[in-house]
Design a protein around this motif. Sequence first.
Motif, PDB file in Angstrom:
ATOM      1  N   TYR A   1      30.360   1.531  28.090  1.00  0.00           N
ATOM      2  CA  TYR A   1      31.846   0.587  27.738  1.00  0.00           C
ATOM      3  C   TYR A   1      32.639  -0.372  29.061  1.00  0.00           C
ATOM      4  CZ  TYR A   1      31.396   1.885  22.801  1.00  0.00           C
ATOM      5  OH  TYR A   1      30.604   1.964  21.084  1.00  0.00           O
ATOM      6  N   VAL A   2      33.099   0.937  29.867  1.00  0.00           N
ATOM      7  CA  VAL A   2      32.824  -0.025  30.992  1.00  0.00           C
ATOM      8  C   VAL A   2      32.922  -1.137  31.570  1.00  0.00           C
ATOM      9  CG1 VAL A   2      33.279   0.304  33.653  1.00  0.00           C
ATOM     10  CG2 VAL A   2      33.660   2.343  32.112  1.00  0.00           C
ATOM     11  N   ALA A   3      31.395  -1.137  31.638  1.00  0.00           N
ATOM     12  CA  ALA A   3      30.330  -2.581  31.865  1.00  0.00           C
ATOM     13  C   ALA A   3      30.654  -3.515  30.454  1.00  0.00           C
ATOM     14  CB  ALA A   3      28.546  -1.669  31.912  1.00  0.00           C
ATOM     15  N   ARG A   4      30.781  -2.602  29.544  1.00  0.00           N
ATOM     16  CA  ARG A   4      30.437  -3.726  28.254  1.00  0.00           C
ATOM     17  C   ARG A   4      32.594  -4.693  28.972  1.00  0.00           C
ATOM     18  NH1 ARG A   4      30.438  -4.811  23.668  1.00  0.00           N
ATOM     19  NH2 ARG A   4      31.435  -5.441  21.789  1.00  0.00           N
ATOM     20  N   GLN A   5      33.297  -3.968  28.879  1.00  0.00           N
ATOM     21  CA  GLN A   5      34.726  -4.585  29.557  1.00  0.00           C
ATOM     22  C   GLN A   5      34.197  -6.161  30.831  1.00  0.00           C
ATOM     23  OE1 GLN A   5      38.354  -2.334  30.103  1.00  0.00           O
ATOM     24  NE2 GLN A   5      36.696  -0.670  28.814  1.00  0.00           N
ATOM     25  N   LEU A   6      33.605  -4.975  31.545  1.00  0.00           N
ATOM     26  CA  LEU A   6      32.860  -6.306  32.799  1.00  0.00           C
ATOM     27  C   LEU A   6      32.510  -7.056  32.658  1.00  0.00           C
ATOM     28  CD1 LEU A   6      32.616  -4.341  35.553  1.00  0.00           C
ATOM     29  CD2 LEU A   6      35.218  -4.548  34.883  1.00  0.00           C
ATOM     30  N   ILE A   7      31.189  -7.470  31.473  1.00  0.00           N
ATOM     31  CA  ILE A   7      30.865  -8.918  30.701  1.00  0.00           C
ATOM     32  C   ILE A   7      32.017  -9.350  30.256  1.00  0.00           C
ATOM     33  CG2 ILE A   7      28.838  -9.701  29.299  1.00  0.00           C
ATOM     34  CD1 ILE A   7      27.794  -6.561  30.759  1.00  0.00           C
ATOM     35  N   MET A   8      32.599  -8.371  29.561  1.00  0.00           N
ATOM     36  CA  MET A   8      33.319  -9.509  28.770  1.00  0.00           C
ATOM     37  C   MET A   8      34.231 -10.333  29.187  1.00  0.00           C
ATOM     38  SD  MET A   8      34.101  -6.975  25.404  1.00  0.00           S
ATOM     39  CE  MET A   8      34.946  -8.528  24.455  1.00  0.00           C
ATOM     40  N   ARG A   9      34.565 -10.277  30.239  1.00  0.00           N
ATOM     41  CA  ARG A   9      35.765 -10.595  31.708  1.00  0.00           C
ATOM     42  C   ARG A   9      34.935 -12.361  31.512  1.00  0.00           C
ATOM     43  NH1 ARG A   9      38.378  -6.199  32.359  1.00  0.00           N
ATOM     44  NH2 ARG A   9      40.169  -5.438  32.661  1.00  0.00           N
ATOM     45  N   GLY A  10      34.416 -12.251  31.624  1.00  0.00           N
ATOM     46  CA  GLY A  10      32.599 -13.527  31.899  1.00  0.00           C
ATOM     47  C   GLY A  10      33.063 -14.070  33.202  1.00  0.00           C
ATOM     48  N   GLU A  11      33.478 -15.474  33.863  1.00  0.00           N
ATOM     49  CA  GLU A  11      33.786 -16.037  34.800  1.00  0.00           C
ATOM     50  C   GLU A  11      35.092 -15.782  35.508  1.00  0.00           C
ATOM     51  OE1 GLU A  11      33.186 -19.721  34.848  1.00  0.00           O
ATOM     52  OE2 GLU A  11      31.236 -19.351  34.256  1.00  0.00           O
ATOM     53  N   ARG A  12      35.642 -15.183  34.711  1.00  0.00           N
ATOM     54  CA  ARG A  12      37.211 -14.550  35.859  1.00  0.00           C
ATOM     55  C   ARG A  12      36.925 -13.618  36.528  1.00  0.00           C
ATOM     56  NH1 ARG A  12      40.200 -12.471  30.451  1.00  0.00           N
ATOM     57  NH2 ARG A  12      38.302 -11.857  29.554  1.00  0.00           N
TER      58      ARG A  12
ATOM     59  N   PRO B   1      22.688  -1.922  32.196  1.00  0.00           N
ATOM     60  CA  PRO B   1      24.170  -2.233  32.177  1.00  0.00           C
ATOM     61  C   PRO B   1      24.710  -2.827  32.656  1.00  0.00           C
ATOM     62  CG  PRO B   1      23.793  -0.137  32.860  1.00  0.00           C
ATOM     63  CD  PRO B   1      22.552  -0.509  33.365  1.00  0.00           C
ATOM     64  N   LEU B   2      24.213  -3.592  33.621  1.00  0.00           N
ATOM     65  CA  LEU B   2      25.440  -4.977  34.471  1.00  0.00           C
ATOM     66  C   LEU B   2      24.627  -5.714  34.818  1.00  0.00           C
ATOM     67  CD1 LEU B   2      26.087  -1.897  37.943  1.00  0.00           C
ATOM     68  CD2 LEU B   2      27.888  -2.830  35.310  1.00  0.00           C
TER      69      LEU B   2
ATOM     70  N   GLY C   1      38.188  14.975  30.988  1.00  0.00           N
ATOM     71  CA  GLY C   1      38.709  14.355  31.383  1.00  0.00           C
ATOM     72  C   GLY C   1      38.736  12.260  31.367  1.00  0.00           C
ATOM     73  N   ASN C   2      39.777  11.640  31.219  1.00  0.00           N
ATOM     74  CA  ASN C   2      39.808   9.996  30.947  1.00  0.00           C
ATOM     75  C   ASN C   2      38.338   9.755  31.492  1.00  0.00           C
ATOM     76  OD1 ASN C   2      40.050   8.123  28.725  1.00  0.00           O
ATOM     77  ND2 ASN C   2      41.678   7.526  29.332  1.00  0.00           N
ATOM     78  N   ASN C   3      37.256   8.569  30.778  1.00  0.00           N
ATOM     79  CA  ASN C   3      37.254   7.805  32.112  1.00  0.00           C
ATOM     80  C   ASN C   3      37.701   6.447  31.931  1.00  0.00           C
ATOM     81  OD1 ASN C   3      35.266   9.842  30.886  1.00  0.00           O
ATOM     82  ND2 ASN C   3      34.025   9.090  32.777  1.00  0.00           N
ATOM     83  N   GLY C   4      37.421   5.305  34.095  1.00  0.00           N
ATOM     84  CA  GLY C   4      38.075   3.819  33.787  1.00  0.00           C
ATOM     85  C   GLY C   4      37.755   3.659  34.942  1.00  0.00           C
ATOM     86  N   TYR C   5      38.781   2.809  35.209  1.00  0.00           N
ATOM     87  CA  TYR C   5      38.052   1.865  36.397  1.00  0.00           C
ATOM     88  C   TYR C   5      39.733   1.307  36.484  1.00  0.00           C
ATOM     89  CZ  TYR C   5      38.190  -1.822  33.068  1.00  0.00           C
ATOM     90  OH  TYR C   5      38.119  -2.763  32.199  1.00  0.00           O
ATOM     91  N   GLY C   6      39.211   0.329  37.850  1.00  0.00           N
ATOM     92  CA  GLY C   6      41.095  -0.906  38.489  1.00  0.00           C
ATOM     93  C   GLY C   6      39.938  -1.897  38.005  1.00  0.00           C
ATOM     94  N   SER C   7      41.126  -2.901  38.058  1.00  0.00           N
ATOM     95  CA  SER C   7      40.974  -4.062  38.153  1.00  0.00           C
ATOM     96  C   SER C   7      41.881  -5.062  39.434  1.00  0.00           C
ATOM     97  CB  SER C   7      41.456  -4.428  36.719  1.00  0.00           C
ATOM     98  OG  SER C   7      41.687  -6.484  37.103  1.00  0.00           O
TER      99      SER C   7
END
Length: 483
Positions: free
Chosen positions: A201-212, A238-239, A431-437
């Motif tokens: 699901y982290v990968a899905r979020q990154l992919i949905m950002r597209g060219e941004r 996934p990436l 614990g919660n999983n996630g990432y930074g932008s």
Amino acid sequence: MEYYAALGYRAPSATRLSTGASVQAPHGDASADALELPPLGLEDLGALRERFLRAPDEVLTRVRDGVGGPVSEGALVHALQDLEQALREPEAALQAMRQPPFQARASVSLPPDFAFPLMTREIPIDPVRTRFEPVADLRGWLLFSGRAWLHGGWSRAAFRRHDDARHASRFRYTLREPGPGRPVEVALFGGFGTGEYPARYVARQLIMRGERLEYAVHLGGVYYAGRQGEFDAHVAEPLEPLLPVTTLMTLNAGAEMRSGGTPFYRYLDERRGASRAKQVQEGSYFCLASERFQLIGVDTAYFEPGRHQEPGLLGWLESVLEEGRRRGATNILLSHDAPYRYGAPRPTGLLEDLRALVVDRALVDLWFWGASPHGALFDRGAALPFLGGSLGHAGLPVPVTAPGLSSPAPVRFLESRSRFPEWTGVRPELGNNGYGSLLLQGDGTLGLQLLDWRGNVRCTAVLAREGDGPLTYQHLQEAEPEA
């Protein structure tokens, strides 16, 4: 081998073994055993058990460090006994895994009304799964990392250096200069290489950002042991959709070195193939530089776990940090291992290695790392003249992080939520999983968000300088409690 596969083993494909690798294998041998760490067999299991009987503290320390969590002596004894019986009678072990007692936790299920905007049937959520958990999956960790703990790692691929004539880039690459209304977004995530649903699901979020999303950096961690099959299934697949539009950089980590780094280097080469102009990384360290910002990734695994003492690498790091300082750029250091950890009273050996650069000379403004499997942001401390961020929580299952523990640097944000909302009553111990932008702005300020695996913004911050002063938090706000 079916028993290994049932517990999560990812073997290299037959195509890879028949065609060999672009990476130089140890002793010129392209066999599977030379290229990556084999699973534990009966003979090595017996050797590991004997070493445990002779030096229990040493083996327990290696196991605890390897799994990243507390493992009791009794739990290790039980796992060793179970594995010996399973390896002697694999068919019976497979049958036992299919029986109701093994599936007893199936009663742990999500409520029918659990949903979030990014939820998709393509990434099923199974809260019963315990793969990669320190105790519940101790058998898997022993099978697939045990040889490294027994033998101290595997044969290493040749190290790639910036001053090799084959690398005209010297591992320095262009970072797009942000302009008015055109910030540069960089995703930062560590501990991603599990293939489990939070990472997907982290990968899905990154992919949905597209060219941004112009840049993404994995801060290291491909489990169990950085094998080729694990890179293929847990990272490359996934990436893959990112590669045409996003420059992806990956750091080396202790898990990757269990297979000697050969699959790690091969993945770098494969990314640069197929006419992918955005994929530039050649070695395990790098500098992405613009006029205002530098993203500097270092290798804290190849020569010694958690350290950075090799003279040639220290000289390279010093030179890029000094160049950034001379032109007034913000130096952002990226590593797998941490300079300090929340809950630990003292800094690590890595900080001691880099003390002259990051403490005495204060050449680093902001340091992000991936070895600590929780999300956290830190302020500078009395003897720590840089801001810090722990972002190693993209894929590994970890216990909920408790607030109020000691820390070498002041804590500004701590991810202390559970993986699932409290109202579900599901797996509250996880614990919660996630990432930074990270958003690099044209005026030199930085925007920072920490998001969880479901896409919820957990924390928002703005970092900036006042005049010639140090980088500071101008604004930081934690999200409201989840309804």
